[in-house]
Write a protein that holds these residues in place. Structure first.
Motif, PDB file in Angstrom:
ATOM      1  N   LEU A   1       0.655  -1.090  -0.114  1.00 42.66           N
ATOM      2  CA  LEU A   1       0.040   0.027   0.195  1.00 42.66           C
ATOM      3  C   LEU A   1       0.830   1.318  -0.110  1.00 42.66           C
ATOM      4  CD1 LEU A   1      -2.905  -0.915   2.570  1.00 42.66           C
ATOM      5  CD2 LEU A   1      -2.553  -1.276  -0.009  1.00 42.66           C
ATOM      6  N   ASP A   2       1.959   1.386   0.767  1.00 45.06           N
ATOM      7  CA  ASP A   2       2.938   2.370   0.545  1.00 45.06           C
ATOM      8  C   ASP A   2       3.383   2.855  -0.709  1.00 45.06           C
ATOM      9  OD1 ASP A   2       4.269   0.098   0.900  1.00 45.06           O
ATOM     10  OD2 ASP A   2       5.955   0.854   2.076  1.00 45.06           O
ATOM     11  N   ARG A   3       3.978   1.722  -1.460  1.00 42.69           N
ATOM     12  CA  ARG A   3       4.172   2.068  -2.572  1.00 42.69           C
ATOM     13  C   ARG A   3       3.201   2.321  -3.550  1.00 42.69           C
ATOM     14  NH1 ARG A   3       9.039  -2.472  -4.159  1.00 42.69           N
ATOM     15  NH2 ARG A   3       9.218  -0.887  -5.719  1.00 42.69           N
ATOM     16  N   ALA A   4       2.234   1.911  -3.553  1.00 44.13           N
ATOM     17  CA  ALA A   4       0.753   1.974  -4.444  1.00 44.13           C
ATOM     18  C   ALA A   4       0.556   3.443  -4.241  1.00 44.13           C
ATOM     19  CB  ALA A   4      -0.173   1.095  -4.186  1.00 44.13           C
ATOM     20  N   GLU A   5       0.610   3.797  -2.748  1.00 37.70           N
ATOM     21  CA  GLU A   5       0.196   5.291  -2.491  1.00 37.70           C
ATOM     22  C   GLU A   5       1.166   6.189  -3.499  1.00 37.70           C
ATOM     23  OE1 GLU A   5      -0.067   8.382   1.297  1.00 37.70           O
ATOM     24  OE2 GLU A   5       0.140   6.238   1.547  1.00 37.70           O
ATOM     25  N   ALA A   6       2.552   5.873  -3.273  1.00 39.82           N
ATOM     26  CA  ALA A   6       3.495   6.909  -3.895  1.00 39.82           C
ATOM     27  C   ALA A   6       3.514   6.998  -5.385  1.00 39.82           C
ATOM     28  CB  ALA A   6       5.174   6.359  -3.364  1.00 39.82           C
ATOM     29  N   ALA A   7       2.847   5.600  -5.887  1.00 44.43           N
ATOM     30  CA  ALA A   7       2.652   5.712  -7.355  1.00 44.43           C
ATOM     31  C   ALA A   7       1.718   6.643  -7.902  1.00 44.43           C
ATOM     32  CB  ALA A   7       2.895   4.253  -8.041  1.00 44.43           C
ATOM     33  N   LEU A   8       0.456   6.391  -7.150  1.00 40.54           N
ATOM     34  CA  LEU A   8      -0.768   7.026  -7.497  1.00 40.54           C
ATOM     35  C   LEU A   8      -0.725   8.558  -7.187  1.00 40.54           C
ATOM     36  CD1 LEU A   8      -3.242   4.590  -5.768  1.00 40.54           C
ATOM     37  CD2 LEU A   8      -3.138   4.866  -8.202  1.00 40.54           C
ATOM     38  N   SER A   9       0.142   9.024  -6.410  1.00 43.63           N
ATOM     39  CA  SER A   9       0.327  10.207  -6.054  1.00 43.63           C
ATOM     40  C   SER A   9       0.952  11.064  -7.244  1.00 43.63           C
ATOM     41  CB  SER A   9       1.161  10.693  -4.943  1.00 43.63           C
ATOM     42  OG  SER A   9       0.508  10.166  -3.856  1.00 43.63           O
ATOM     43  N   LYS A  10       1.785  10.453  -8.219  1.00 48.03           N
ATOM     44  CA  LYS A  10       2.325  11.033  -9.293  1.00 48.03           C
ATOM     45  C   LYS A  10       1.462  11.079 -10.428  1.00 48.03           C
ATOM     46  CE  LYS A  10       6.817   8.773  -7.973  1.00 48.03           C
ATOM     47  NZ  LYS A  10       7.935   7.819  -8.516  1.00 48.03           N
ATOM     48  N   LEU A  11       0.254  10.646 -10.380  1.00 41.60           N
ATOM     49  CA  LEU A  11      -0.889  10.786 -11.592  1.00 41.60           C
ATOM     50  C   LEU A  11      -1.767  11.963 -11.446  1.00 41.60           C
ATOM     51  CD1 LEU A  11      -1.872   7.072 -11.623  1.00 41.60           C
ATOM     52  CD2 LEU A  11      -0.375   8.186 -13.114  1.00 41.60           C
ATOM     53  N   ASP A  12      -1.236  13.043 -10.656  1.00 41.57           N
ATOM     54  CA  ASP A  12      -2.143  14.071 -10.382  1.00 41.57           C
ATOM     55  C   ASP A  12      -2.107  14.912 -11.670  1.00 41.57           C
ATOM     56  OD1 ASP A  12      -2.874  13.630  -7.811  1.00 41.57           O
ATOM     57  OD2 ASP A  12      -1.440  15.038  -7.004  1.00 41.57           O
ATOM     58  N   GLY A  13      -3.310  15.322 -12.294  1.00 44.93           N
ATOM     59  CA  GLY A  13      -3.249  16.264 -13.417  1.00 44.93           C
ATOM     60  C   GLY A  13      -3.044  15.398 -14.649  1.00 44.93           C
ATOM     61  N   SER A  14      -3.213  13.927 -14.422  1.00 46.36           N
ATOM     62  CA  SER A  14      -3.146  13.225 -15.655  1.00 46.36           C
ATOM     63  C   SER A  14      -4.443  12.729 -15.911  1.00 46.36           C
ATOM     64  CB  SER A  14      -2.158  11.953 -15.405  1.00 46.36           C
ATOM     65  OG  SER A  14      -2.741  10.896 -14.562  1.00 46.36           O
ATOM     66  N   ALA A  15      -4.769  11.914 -17.107  1.00 46.19           N
ATOM     67  CA  ALA A  15      -6.212  11.264 -17.495  1.00 46.19           C
ATOM     68  C   ALA A  15      -6.397  10.355 -16.649  1.00 46.19           C
ATOM     69  CB  ALA A  15      -6.145  10.824 -18.968  1.00 46.19           C
ATOM     70  N   PHE A  16      -5.459   9.863 -15.821  1.00 49.54           N
ATOM     71  CA  PHE A  16      -5.691   8.698 -14.766  1.00 49.54           C
ATOM     72  C   PHE A  16      -5.911   9.315 -13.137  1.00 49.54           C
ATOM     73  CE2 PHE A  16      -3.476   6.815 -18.054  1.00 49.54           C
ATOM     74  CZ  PHE A  16      -4.096   5.467 -18.229  1.00 49.54           C
ATOM     75  N   GLU A  17      -6.097  10.680 -13.233  1.00 49.69           N
ATOM     76  CA  GLU A  17      -6.240  11.391 -11.773  1.00 49.69           C
ATOM     77  C   GLU A  17      -7.523  10.633 -11.102  1.00 49.69           C
ATOM     78  OE1 GLU A  17      -6.257  15.724  -9.709  1.00 49.69           O
ATOM     79  OE2 GLU A  17      -6.440  15.629 -11.796  1.00 49.69           O
ATOM     80  N   GLY A  18      -8.567  10.597 -11.842  1.00 43.66           N
ATOM     81  CA  GLY A  18      -9.736  10.076 -11.010  1.00 43.66           C
ATOM     82  C   GLY A  18      -9.749   8.901 -10.738  1.00 43.66           C
ATOM     83  N   GLU A  19      -9.143   7.878 -11.475  1.00 42.67           N
ATOM     84  CA  GLU A  19      -8.976   6.317 -10.896  1.00 42.67           C
ATOM     85  C   GLU A  19      -7.873   6.482  -9.926  1.00 42.67           C
ATOM     86  OE1 GLU A  19      -8.195   4.018 -14.243  1.00 42.67           O
ATOM     87  OE2 GLU A  19      -9.295   5.246 -15.658  1.00 42.67           O
ATOM     88  N   ALA A  20      -6.747   7.332  -9.976  1.00 42.52           N
ATOM     89  CA  ALA A  20      -6.097   7.212  -9.051  1.00 42.52           C
ATOM     90  C   ALA A  20      -6.444   7.810  -7.648  1.00 42.52           C
ATOM     91  CB  ALA A  20      -4.783   8.102  -9.225  1.00 42.52           C
ATOM     92  N   LEU A  21      -7.399   8.836  -7.447  1.00 46.61           N
ATOM     93  CA  LEU A  21      -7.997   9.110  -6.407  1.00 46.61           C
ATOM     94  C   LEU A  21      -8.788   8.223  -5.631  1.00 46.61           C
ATOM     95  CD1 LEU A  21      -8.879  12.869  -7.219  1.00 46.61           C
ATOM     96  CD2 LEU A  21      -7.209  12.065  -5.656  1.00 46.61           C
ATOM     97  N   LEU A  22      -9.504   7.529  -6.545  1.00 44.83           N
ATOM     98  CA  LEU A  22     -10.441   6.494  -6.282  1.00 44.83           C
ATOM     99  C   LEU A  22      -9.629   5.252  -5.393  1.00 44.83           C
ATOM    100  CD1 LEU A  22     -13.007   6.167  -8.848  1.00 44.83           C
ATOM    101  CD2 LEU A  22     -13.557   6.945  -6.648  1.00 44.83           C
ATOM    102  N   ALA A  23      -8.470   5.084  -6.067  1.00 42.81           N
ATOM    103  CA  ALA A  23      -7.671   4.006  -5.497  1.00 42.81           C
ATOM    104  C   ALA A  23      -6.747   4.370  -4.374  1.00 42.81           C
ATOM    105  CB  ALA A  23      -6.366   3.614  -6.439  1.00 42.81           C
ATOM    106  N   LEU A  24      -6.573   5.855  -4.187  1.00 43.36           N
ATOM    107  CA  LEU A  24      -6.123   6.077  -2.893  1.00 43.36           C
ATOM    108  C   LEU A  24      -7.123   6.321  -1.798  1.00 43.36           C
ATOM    109  CD1 LEU A  24      -3.836   9.314  -4.152  1.00 43.36           C
ATOM    110  CD2 LEU A  24      -3.059   7.386  -2.942  1.00 43.36           C
ATOM    111  N   LEU A  25      -8.501   6.321  -2.033  1.00 37.69           N
ATOM    112  CA  LEU A  25      -9.428   6.390  -1.016  1.00 37.69           C
ATOM    113  C   LEU A  25      -9.637   5.100  -0.529  1.00 37.69           C
ATOM    114  CD1 LEU A  25     -11.587   8.302   0.016  1.00 37.69           C
ATOM    115  CD2 LEU A  25     -13.109   7.461  -1.671  1.00 37.69           C
ATOM    116  N   SER A  26      -9.545   3.874  -1.506  1.00 37.57           N
ATOM    117  CA  SER A  26      -9.366   2.449  -0.949  1.00 37.57           C
ATOM    118  C   SER A  26      -8.444   2.404  -0.091  1.00 37.57           C
ATOM    119  CB  SER A  26      -9.389   1.574  -2.272  1.00 37.57           C
ATOM    120  OG  SER A  26      -9.327   0.282  -1.739  1.00 37.57           O
ATOM    121  N   ILE A  27      -6.926   2.894  -0.349  1.00 37.58           N
ATOM    122  CA  ILE A  27      -6.009   2.589   0.368  1.00 37.58           C
ATOM    123  C   ILE A  27      -6.278   3.147   1.918  1.00 37.58           C
ATOM    124  CG2 ILE A  27      -3.627   3.147   0.949  1.00 37.58           C
ATOM    125  CD1 ILE A  27      -3.231   2.800  -2.129  1.00 37.58           C
ATOM    126  N   TYR A  28      -6.788   4.563   1.675  1.00 36.88           N
ATOM    127  CA  TYR A  28      -6.843   5.045   3.352  1.00 36.88           C
ATOM    128  C   TYR A  28      -7.927   4.601   4.091  1.00 36.88           C
ATOM    129  CZ  TYR A  28      -3.760   8.717   1.399  1.00 36.88           C
ATOM    130  OH  TYR A  28      -2.598   9.383   0.665  1.00 36.88           O
TER     131      TYR A  28
END
Length: 381
Positions: free
Chosen positions: A125-152
């Motif tokens: 989860l920690d490495r996934a969180e770091a990888a998802l945080s790099k997707l801000d502003g990309s076309a995958f930002e919405g999916e990344a936020l949902l995945a981060l929400l699941s992690i938290y």
């Protein structure tokens, strides 16, 4: 004026010759493209269609070795590794794509998202969180936020979950207000467990203002007020629940009976529960009405009233336990058998995944869905 048709004698053969040359060039180009496409790629597709993932992976590895610059083959190979649970190899494939300098930004974002999914599926989860945080502003930002929400949520980091849910709400990615109220209730439970009842009550007040249509904040408020020596306030919170979130009354019926007896408001509570029972019969409300009955005969009459509205093995068992049969030994055995048969009917069932439990959950332990447990037992569904 005579028309000279001699040009047709030259024009038609020339047009035919040019058409033939063009068709031969197209055919030659098609053959060249066919030779350039790795045969292993088509073998891999064939194995995929036949659900032979191991053979497909071998074929795609061969295709990638033959054409290491093809990004799509790398994506296909990485996804196959992830699907079969080979997360280390999936990570290596996607990290190799990110290390390449010749891919465009779209493919780079896609590889970053795929790498985050590799870590998430692997439970890192920690490495996934770091990888998802790099997707801000990309076309995958919405999916990344949902995945981060699941992690938290999985890590029970409610303040961060609240921040992400609010960001999704602001971005109009859906309605996250009920979930935000649940996060506040979770924080309130933690504050209550640590003895900080003042903060716990403040968090519940915020949850109520954010989502008054939810039963949980009202139930938690009533419970906390009763714990802190304010039964009148607790009873009032349950009355507000009936008005704002009536679907949750079956969950509050037993507490309402206890508070009503303590405050000598049995008749008022009985009238409120009876009105709800007339609108939608419920096992828990019927049980609460039976407890408020002045005598055993009236309680059994409550059970019969429920059976008039809806057949119920649970209620029939309750009614039979108060009757006296000619053979007491046989009666005890029959009641025991009926209770054994009716116990599974008293469970709660998740509407999203079907997970059953003896207690009611606000978030399903199976599929992690929020508010997927109706406030009704299996027998009533």
């Amino acid at each position: 004026m005579d028309i000279d048709f001699t040009w047709l004698l030259w024009g038609l053969p020339l047009a035919f010759a040019l058409g033939w040359v063009a068709s031969r060039l197209d055919l030659r180009q098609w053959r060249m493209e066919s030779r350039q496409t790795p045969k292993a790629y088509f073998r891999g597709l064939n194995h995929l269609l036949n659900e032979q993932q191991d053979q497909a992976i071998d074929a795609f590895i061969e295709a990638v070795q033959g054409d290491p610059d093809t990004a799509e083959l790398h994506f296909a190979l990485g996804n196959l590794f992830r699907r079969r649970g080979d997360y280390d190899r999936a990570v290596r494939v996607h990290e190799h794509l990110l290390a390449r300098a010749d891919i465009n930004q779209k493919d780079r974002d896609r590889a970053q998202h795929a790498l985050a999914m590799d870590f998430l599926k692997a439970g890192l989860l920690d490495r996934a969180e770091a990888a998802l945080s790099k997707l801000d502003g990309s076309a995958f930002e919405g999916e990344a936020l949902l995945a981060l929400l699941s992690i938290y949520e999985r890590s029970r980091d409610w303040p961060r979950a609240q921040a992400v849910a609010q960001k999704l709400e602001d971005a109009q990615q859906g309605s996250f207000t009920p979930r935000l109220a649940h996060y506040l209730c979770e924080e309130s439970d933690l504050a209550r467990a640590s003895g900080d009842t003042v903060r716990a009550m403040a968090l519940l007040a915020e949850a109520v203002s954010k989502a008054p249509q939810l039963a949980r904040p009202w139930l938690a408020t009533a419970s906390l007020k009763a714990q802190t020596g304010d039964p009148a306030g607790a009873y009032k919170a349950l009355q507000q629940l009936v008005d704002k979130a009536p679907q949750g009354l079956p969950l509050a019926a037993a507490s309402m009976v206890e508070l009503a007896k303590h405050l000598h408001k049995e008749s008022e509570a009985a009238a409120l529960l009876q009105a709800a029972h007339e609108h939608a019969p419920s096992l828990d409300i019927t049980e609460a009405l039976a407890k408020l009955a002045p005598d055993a005969a009236t309680a059994r009459a409550r059970y019969l009233s429920h059976l008039d509205r809806e057949p119920s093995l649970v209620i029939a068992t309750q009614w039979l336990s108060g009757e006296t049969l000619s053979n007491p030994d046989a009666q005890a055995k029959v009641i025991k058998a009926l209770e054994h048969a009716s116990n599974p009917l008293k469970r709660y069932r998740c509407a999203a995944c079907g997970f059953e439990a003896r207690q009611h959950f606000w978030q399903c332990p199976g599929c992690q869905s929020w508010d997927s447990y109706p406030a009704r037992r299996v027998e009533e569904l």
